[in-house]
Design an enzyme around this catalytic site. Structure first.
Site, short mmCIF file in Angstrom:
data_model
loop_
_atom_site.label_atom_id
_atom_site.label_comp_id
_atom_site.label_asym_id
_atom_site.label_seq_id
_atom_site.Cartn_x
_atom_site.Cartn_y
_atom_site.Cartn_z
N CYS A 8 16.73 7.00 1.44
CA CYS A 8 15.42 7.39 0.90
C CYS A 8 14.38 7.46 2.01
O CYS A 8 13.39 8.16 1.87
CB CYS A 8 14.95 6.38 -0.14
N ARG A 32 9.22 12.44 -2.96
CA ARG A 32 10.49 12.20 -3.64
C ARG A 32 10.57 10.77 -4.16
O ARG A 32 10.90 10.52 -5.32
CB ARG A 32 11.66 12.46 -2.68
#
Lengths: 234, 294
Positions: free
Chosen positions: B197, B243
């Site tokens: 991530c 995101r």
């Protein structure tokens, strides 16, 4: 000589052929230099569980107590294939708990144990890791260890760890890189371990002292060949 | 893509081009395949199998495809070989490759392609060929695996920034968030900002695609190009931040299970978002460039 080439391309083709010879020689040399031999400490597959006896001296494994940080990077397929980890929590009569974790990597030229280093796997879980210091323990020769202190809210965790590469105990950094390069130059692929000892204890000094006595007891109780897997041949 | 003009980036043959000129280069092509087949076989079974380096084969294919597109220009540029310089560069590249093979350092092996290709072009054609093929050669930089030590250090910092910014922004927007390191609590859910991530790897592939975009767009203004190049990393960072925030919000509103499969989808979205942002920025720059000039 060569007829399939259109006119005027011969000079190019000749030069290209010379380059081909250079490239082919290089790939031949590369083939020879590629390391193949696997230096495992035993020459056979290592069973990590044998390094974790159920009982030794005053310590015994406490079942169902595996609440310690694990390396988070396990998504990598090669990681799964080439390394394994075991861990256990030991407790002694005085109620002192030690969390022991061992990670094994078969190929240490490729540095696959890196993700297991406590500096990274504790930080990744939100711990603040401080107090990096290197010491030499004097158990069966000099054993270089690194001390860390991890804290997350009320959880304070002194950590002691070291690594091995081939049959040497090393600390991460230049000495480890050097050992890797030495193996590479000899054309061998060393394996390696990462041994981590930690405890829940706010006083780092008391924690490290407990670690030291645990390490001493642990190494003393192992047969010499197993011990050498952990401390290297020094 | 604005300004995409195939003819502009495949330079017309400047020397004398002969049909089938590539045939004369066949020994080199075969030599390179023999030389690098083990490297690629090794990459395919190790690094490329991992999520972090899945962009590797894409980068390599694009680079080879571009070189193939440039073949006419490369085989026909005027002969001005630099034998000494080319020889030294080639030998240097081959030594890198040998060291990489011997020490099992994929970084050296993949990096060696750049001096090897440069050396070969210098030996065959000289500097002009390099001017033609500089982009696909430099593009190979993006497929070089970065050492774990460096990656982990940068990733750790990135992860903290991303978690920090995601938490702060959502907090300001009034969501019940709390953060501990890289563990974020939102409502009753707890999320862990994993290495992936942090998006260092996706920032890598985004930078590669951004560079390709800029190369293909071939904006004539140097300033325009420089600003675009500099904007790639911030854009990739913002896209990643978005995101993480979107995943947090999805988890908060729709629960854990929906977030799990959306996680993969989000990876694709971040890519498209970033490219759209770059394209938008490019148009904006073009617009202002015109105004300044006009």
């Amino acid at each position: 000589m060569v007829k399939f080439l259109p006119k005027g391309l011969m000079p190019d083709f000749r030069r290209a052929s010379v380059i081909f010879i250079i490239l082919a020689t290089a790939s031949f040399a590369a083939q020879i230099l590629q390391p193949v031999q696997q230096v495992s400490l035993e020459g056979s597959r290592l069973d990590l569980n044998e390094l974790l006896p159920d009982h030794f001296l005053e310590w015994s494994i406490e079942k169902d107590h595996l609440t310690f940080a694990r390396a988070q990077v396990q998504s990598n397929k090669s990681e799964k294939l080439y390394s394994q980890t075991v861990g256990a929590t030991y407790i002694n009569q005085r109620g002192e708990r030690i969390m022991l974790s061992i990670a094994y990597g078969a190929n240490q030229l490729a540095d696959r144990l890196h993700a297991h280093r406590p500096e990274y796997c504790y930080r990744a879980q939100g711990f603040v890791v401080s107090g990096e210091a290197d010491e030499n323990l004097t158990v069966f020769g000099a054993l270089p260890v690194r001390r860390l202190y991890a804290s997350l809210n009320n959880r304070k965790e002194p950590i002691t760890y070291w690594m091995t590469i081939g049959d040497q105990a090393v600390l991460p950094g230049w000495s480890r890189k050097l050992a890797q390069i030495q193996h590479g130059l000899r054309g061998s692929i060393p394996d390696g371990l990462l041994i981590r000892i930690s405890s829940i204890e706010s006083n780092a000094r008391i924690g490290y002292a407990t670690h030291d006595s645990f390490i001493n007891d642990w190494l003393n109780s192992l047969p010499p060949d197993r011990r050498q897997q952990l401390t290297g041949k020094s | 893509m604005p300004g995409l003009n195939l003819e502009r980036w495949v330079p017309p043959p400047s020397g004398t081009y002969r049909e089938n000129a590539l045939l004369a280069w066949l020994p080199i092509i075969i030599g390179l395949i023999i030389l690098y087949a083990p490297t690629y076989a090794n990459l395919a079974s190790t690094l490329w199998a991992s999520e972090e380096y899945s962009h590797g084969p894409v980068i390599a294919s694009i680079s080879f495809w571009l070189i193939f597109q440039l073949r006419k220009g490369l085989t026909s540029v005027l002969l001005a070989p630099k034998l000494a310089l080319g020889g030294v560069t080639l030998v240097f590249g081959l030594l890198l490759l040998l060291a990489g093979r011997a020490l099992e350092i994929p970084l050296l092996e993949t990096a060696s392609q750049i001096p090897v290709a440069t050396g070969v072009l210098l030996l065959m054609r000289g500097p002009q060929a390099l001017r033609t093929a500089w982009f696909p050669i430099c593009f190979l930089l993006f497929m070089i695996p970065i050492p774990g030590i460096v990656m982990d250090t940068i990733t750790a910092h990135l992860k903290e920034w991303i978690s920090f910014l995601a938490e702060e922004s959502l907090y300001i927007l009034g969501f019940p968030v709390a953060r501990q390191g890289v563990v974020i609590n939102i409502g009753q859910y707890q999320l862990f900002v994993a290495d992936a991530c942090a998006g260092l790897y996706s920032m890598f592939s985004l930078s590669a695609m951004g560079a390709l975009f800029i190369y293909l767009a071939k904006r004539l203004s140097l300033l325009h190009n420089i600003i675009l190049v500099l904007s790639i990393l911030p854009i990739a960072f913002i896209a990643n931040l978005l995101r993480v925030m979107i995943l947090l919000l999805i988890t908060y509103h729709f629960g854990d299970s929906s977030a799990r499969w959306l996680h993969d989808l989000a990876g694709v979205t971040v890519f498209l978002t970033a490219l759209l942002m770059l394209s938008f920025f490019d148009r904006l720059l073009a617009f202002y460039c015109k105004r300044w000039k006009g």
